[in-house]
Design a protein around this motif. Structure first.
Motif, PDB file in Angstrom:
ATOM      1  N   ASP A  54      -0.313 -23.467 -27.990  1.00 36.94           N
ATOM      2  CA  ASP A  54      -0.357 -22.062 -28.272  1.00 36.94           C
ATOM      3  C   ASP A  54      -0.366 -21.337 -27.137  1.00 36.94           C
ATOM      4  O   ASP A  54       0.221 -20.266 -26.906  1.00 36.94           O
ATOM      5  CB  ASP A  54      -1.401 -21.916 -29.279  1.00 36.94           C
ATOM      6  CG  ASP A  54      -1.611 -20.599 -30.067  1.00 36.94           C
ATOM      7  OD1 ASP A  54      -0.838 -20.266 -30.405  1.00 36.94           O
ATOM      8  OD2 ASP A  54      -2.870 -19.999 -29.898  1.00 36.94           O
TER       9      ASP A  54
ATOM     10  N   MET B   1      -7.593 -23.323 -40.293  1.00 34.89           N
ATOM     11  CA  MET B   1      -8.552 -23.862 -39.174  1.00 34.89           C
ATOM     12  C   MET B   1      -9.884 -23.278 -39.523  1.00 34.89           C
ATOM     13  O   MET B   1     -10.130 -22.366 -39.862  1.00 34.89           O
ATOM     14  CB  MET B   1      -8.015 -23.359 -37.898  1.00 34.89           C
ATOM     15  CG  MET B   1      -8.711 -24.028 -36.725  1.00 34.89           C
ATOM     16  SD  MET B   1      -7.627 -23.779 -35.160  1.00 34.89           S
ATOM     17  CE  MET B   1      -7.637 -22.034 -34.970  1.00 34.89           C
ATOM     18  N   GLU B   2     -10.858 -24.192 -39.479  1.00 33.89           N
ATOM     19  CA  GLU B   2     -12.104 -23.753 -39.291  1.00 33.89           C
ATOM     20  C   GLU B   2     -12.446 -23.068 -38.324  1.00 33.89           C
ATOM     21  O   GLU B   2     -12.446 -23.282 -37.180  1.00 33.89           O
ATOM     22  CB  GLU B   2     -12.758 -25.207 -39.323  1.00 33.89           C
ATOM     23  CG  GLU B   2     -14.301 -25.236 -39.702  1.00 33.89           C
ATOM     24  CD  GLU B   2     -15.240 -26.422 -39.502  1.00 33.89           C
ATOM     25  OE1 GLU B   2     -16.287 -26.458 -39.863  1.00 33.89           O
ATOM     26  OE2 GLU B   2     -14.706 -27.234 -38.845  1.00 33.89           O
ATOM     27  N   ARG B   3     -13.354 -22.002 -38.726  1.00 32.48           N
ATOM     28  CA  ARG B   3     -13.620 -21.197 -37.590  1.00 32.48           C
ATOM     29  C   ARG B   3     -15.437 -21.636 -37.302  1.00 32.48           C
ATOM     30  O   ARG B   3     -16.054 -21.383 -38.026  1.00 32.48           O
ATOM     31  CB  ARG B   3     -13.794 -19.721 -38.244  1.00 32.48           C
ATOM     32  CG  ARG B   3     -12.542 -19.099 -38.585  1.00 32.48           C
ATOM     33  CD  ARG B   3     -12.532 -17.787 -39.228  1.00 32.48           C
ATOM     34  NE  ARG B   3     -13.259 -16.811 -38.521  1.00 32.48           N
ATOM     35  CZ  ARG B   3     -14.313 -15.697 -39.126  1.00 32.48           C
ATOM     36  NH1 ARG B   3     -14.460 -15.873 -40.226  1.00 32.48           N
ATOM     37  NH2 ARG B   3     -14.612 -15.036 -38.246  1.00 32.48           N
ATOM     38  N   ASP B  54      -4.233  -8.556 -29.884  1.00 26.88           N
ATOM     39  CA  ASP B  54      -3.672  -9.878 -30.305  1.00 26.88           C
ATOM     40  C   ASP B  54      -4.744 -11.091 -29.835  1.00 26.88           C
ATOM     41  O   ASP B  54      -5.068 -12.068 -30.525  1.00 26.88           O
ATOM     42  CB  ASP B  54      -2.616 -10.131 -28.987  1.00 26.88           C
ATOM     43  CG  ASP B  54      -1.637 -11.377 -29.370  1.00 26.88           C
ATOM     44  OD1 ASP B  54      -1.536 -11.747 -30.518  1.00 26.88           O
ATOM     45  OD2 ASP B  54      -1.398 -11.902 -28.211  1.00 26.88           O
ATOM     46  N   ALA B  57      -7.830 -10.878 -32.687  1.00 30.65           N
ATOM     47  CA  ALA B  57      -7.285 -11.532 -33.551  1.00 30.65           C
ATOM     48  C   ALA B  57      -7.345 -12.878 -33.564  1.00 30.65           C
ATOM     49  O   ALA B  57      -7.538 -13.637 -34.399  1.00 30.65           O
ATOM     50  CB  ALA B  57      -5.729 -10.922 -34.308  1.00 30.65           C
ATOM     51  N   ARG B  58      -6.879 -13.557 -32.388  1.00 32.88           N
ATOM     52  CA  ARG B  58      -6.796 -15.101 -32.409  1.00 32.88           C
ATOM     53  C   ARG B  58      -8.182 -15.524 -32.213  1.00 32.88           C
ATOM     54  O   ARG B  58      -8.456 -16.655 -32.773  1.00 32.88           O
ATOM     55  CB  ARG B  58      -5.915 -15.148 -31.079  1.00 32.88           C
ATOM     56  CG  ARG B  58      -5.821 -16.585 -30.668  1.00 32.88           C
ATOM     57  CD  ARG B  58      -4.608 -16.791 -29.651  1.00 32.88           C
ATOM     58  NE  ARG B  58      -4.809 -15.868 -28.516  1.00 32.88           N
ATOM     59  CZ  ARG B  58      -3.998 -14.961 -28.303  1.00 32.88           C
ATOM     60  NH1 ARG B  58      -2.874 -14.608 -29.341  1.00 32.88           N
ATOM     61  NH2 ARG B  58      -4.004 -14.255 -27.322  1.00 32.88           N
ATOM     62  N   ARG B  60     -10.907 -14.404 -33.395  1.00 33.40           N
ATOM     63  CA  ARG B  60     -11.612 -14.395 -34.597  1.00 33.40           C
ATOM     64  C   ARG B  60     -10.826 -15.552 -35.598  1.00 33.40           C
ATOM     65  O   ARG B  60     -11.595 -15.876 -36.564  1.00 33.40           O
ATOM     66  CB  ARG B  60     -11.075 -13.041 -35.368  1.00 33.40           C
ATOM     67  CG  ARG B  60     -12.154 -12.159 -35.986  1.00 33.40           C
ATOM     68  CD  ARG B  60     -11.890 -10.903 -36.119  1.00 33.40           C
ATOM     69  NE  ARG B  60     -11.527 -10.391 -37.810  1.00 33.40           N
ATOM     70  CZ  ARG B  60     -12.565 -10.366 -38.480  1.00 33.40           C
ATOM     71  NH1 ARG B  60     -13.749 -10.343 -38.226  1.00 33.40           N
ATOM     72  NH2 ARG B  60     -12.302 -10.157 -39.828  1.00 33.40           N
ATOM     73  N   SER B  61      -9.679 -15.748 -35.551  1.00 31.49           N
ATOM     74  CA  SER B  61      -9.146 -16.606 -36.300  1.00 31.49           C
ATOM     75  C   SER B  61      -9.865 -18.299 -36.022  1.00 31.49           C
ATOM     76  O   SER B  61      -9.635 -19.038 -36.721  1.00 31.49           O
ATOM     77  CB  SER B  61      -7.517 -16.816 -36.178  1.00 31.49           C
ATOM     78  OG  SER B  61      -7.263 -17.412 -34.961  1.00 31.49           O
ATOM     79  N   ARG B  62     -10.107 -18.310 -34.805  1.00 24.80           N
ATOM     80  CA  ARG B  62     -10.527 -19.636 -34.531  1.00 24.80           C
ATOM     81  C   ARG B  62     -11.992 -19.797 -34.452  1.00 24.80           C
ATOM     82  O   ARG B  62     -12.677 -20.944 -34.217  1.00 24.80           O
ATOM     83  CB  ARG B  62     -10.037 -20.163 -33.340  1.00 24.80           C
ATOM     84  CG  ARG B  62     -10.167 -19.151 -31.845  1.00 24.80           C
ATOM     85  CD  ARG B  62      -9.745 -20.024 -30.523  1.00 24.80           C
ATOM     86  NE  ARG B  62      -8.508 -20.194 -30.414  1.00 24.80           N
ATOM     87  CZ  ARG B  62      -7.600 -20.014 -29.283  1.00 24.80           C
ATOM     88  NH1 ARG B  62      -8.027 -19.138 -28.310  1.00 24.80           N
ATOM     89  NH2 ARG B  62      -6.439 -20.212 -29.301  1.00 24.80           N
TER      90      ARG B  62
END
Lengths: 243, 243
Positions: A54, B1-3, B54, B57-58, B60-62
């Motif tokens: 990524d 995906m688990e945060r 960008d 957001a990334r 926060r997603s992980r």
């Protein structure tokens, strides 16, 4: 998006778990600045294939040159080659010239040692004076080792081949706080989008200024113009000095 | 995906252009480790709204917790609030309680000073002992200032509120090179996916070992089991010491 400058991906469980302080990122930042190659981003990620894929894909989408640090040895946690290959949609192949280099070096070679010869398809080895281990590159991605002295050594071999452009920088030290100078900085930044203007407050009563303003561009004239406009927009006694 | 755990976004033209060496990233890495919150990534990006959106957001997603550093002052290059709002799909609003704090502090307040009161909708201010400037948070995103002493100060106020889990770590110092120990590390890493095994070669003839192996997990028993298996798979004289 235009791909310009460089981006870096530091592969480092050991960094993110505070076992070592990353030295390669700061060294790369300094050297790229010195040779005049703008750096877009530095990402530190875990030794995890998906995370590296990524990050490398993203670095490649924004930058002309991508530097990776770490994860290129023979052990299970060395997954950079595989991840870079995946990010590029290529196979991993074993490079015969690298197999030769490894064979020449060791009498009792293990199967695991040969993993050092694996690379994304299309990889090119840059030979290095003074060491048997060449720089592994593929399409302007440079896979550098995580060990700092090797990283530095290989980085220089890469930078010799790249061409940068020096940056013109001026600094203004101001006695006022950021809120008082924000309006003039705004106006100049808006009028001169190709000049990068930075504003850095300090909160240290032993210093004689409160904000350091940086003005930079690839050309000297707009930098001097912006400097003159900012100076003109501030009370004369607000300026401590310029550099 | 688990945060899970944390992710960091360092907003810093000044870092990427080598004007200052980032101190906040390394400090955050160390403190999160000490309190036992795993860190997934650290991204250093330019003071550019798109790049920050960008990266946030990334992150926060992980990760469950996101820390940003920098870009929250009143000048044109302070775009973190806007970027975080965009990354969350929220508006930027002016916080009345923050306007009050700014008014109380300054006699001749500029319009630009009030920008410090802007925040993503839904933001919460954590009051801090000893300073007028509270910590700006929104949905477990912590917007910390880039100035290192303020960053450290605000970080502690945040960490007090989070709960970590200490890590069990063992280290093995080995006289052999990585290629010679890769096979046993492979087997144990494959059998015990919940134990993180790291292999870090050094190239320094003044040291008495060639590879440092780290073994860690949230539980002590699997760490000891993995350590015993790795020791058992190596010649006895290969081990210099363990910690």
């Amino acid at each position: 998006m235009e791909r310009t400058g460089a981006a870096a991906v530091i592969i480092g469980n050991e960094v993110l778990t505070a076992k070592v302080v990353d030295a390669n990122g700061p060294h790369l930042i300094r050297r790229l600045r010195e040779v005049g190659i703008p750096l877009r981003s530095v990402e530190i990620v875990l030794d995890d294939v998906d995370a590296i894929v990524d990050a490398v894909a993203r670095a490649r989408s924004r930058a002309a040159y991508v530097f990776t640090s770490g994860g290129i040895g023979p052990t299970h946690d060395d997954v950079t080659v595989r991840a870079v290959a995946l990010a590029m949609g290529r196979k991993v192949v074993r490079l015969p010239e690298m197999v030769e280099l490894i064979r020449n070096r060791s009498d009792h070679m293990t199967e695991e040692a040969l993993r050092l010869a694996d690379a994304p398809e299309g990889a090119v080895l840059l030979p290095l004076q003074g060491t048997w281990f060449p720089v592994l590159t593929v399409d302007n991605i440079f896979l550098l080792p995580g060990v700092p002295q090797l990283f530095k050594f290989q980085l220089e071999a890469v930078l010799e081949r790249l061409r940068g452009r020096p940056v013109h920088l001026r600094c203004l030290y101001v006695r006022l706080g950021e809120s008082a100078i924000a309006a003039i900085l705004d106006r100049v930044a808006l009028d001169m989008p190709h000049v990068a203007i930075g504003s850095y407050p300090v909160f240290d009563a032993t210093l004689d200024y409160r904000v350091k303003v940086t003005i930079e561009s690839a050309e000297p004239t707009p930098v001097e113009d912006a400097l003159a406009r900012i100076r003109g927009g501030l009370p004369a006694d607000a300026i401590v000095r310029q550099e």
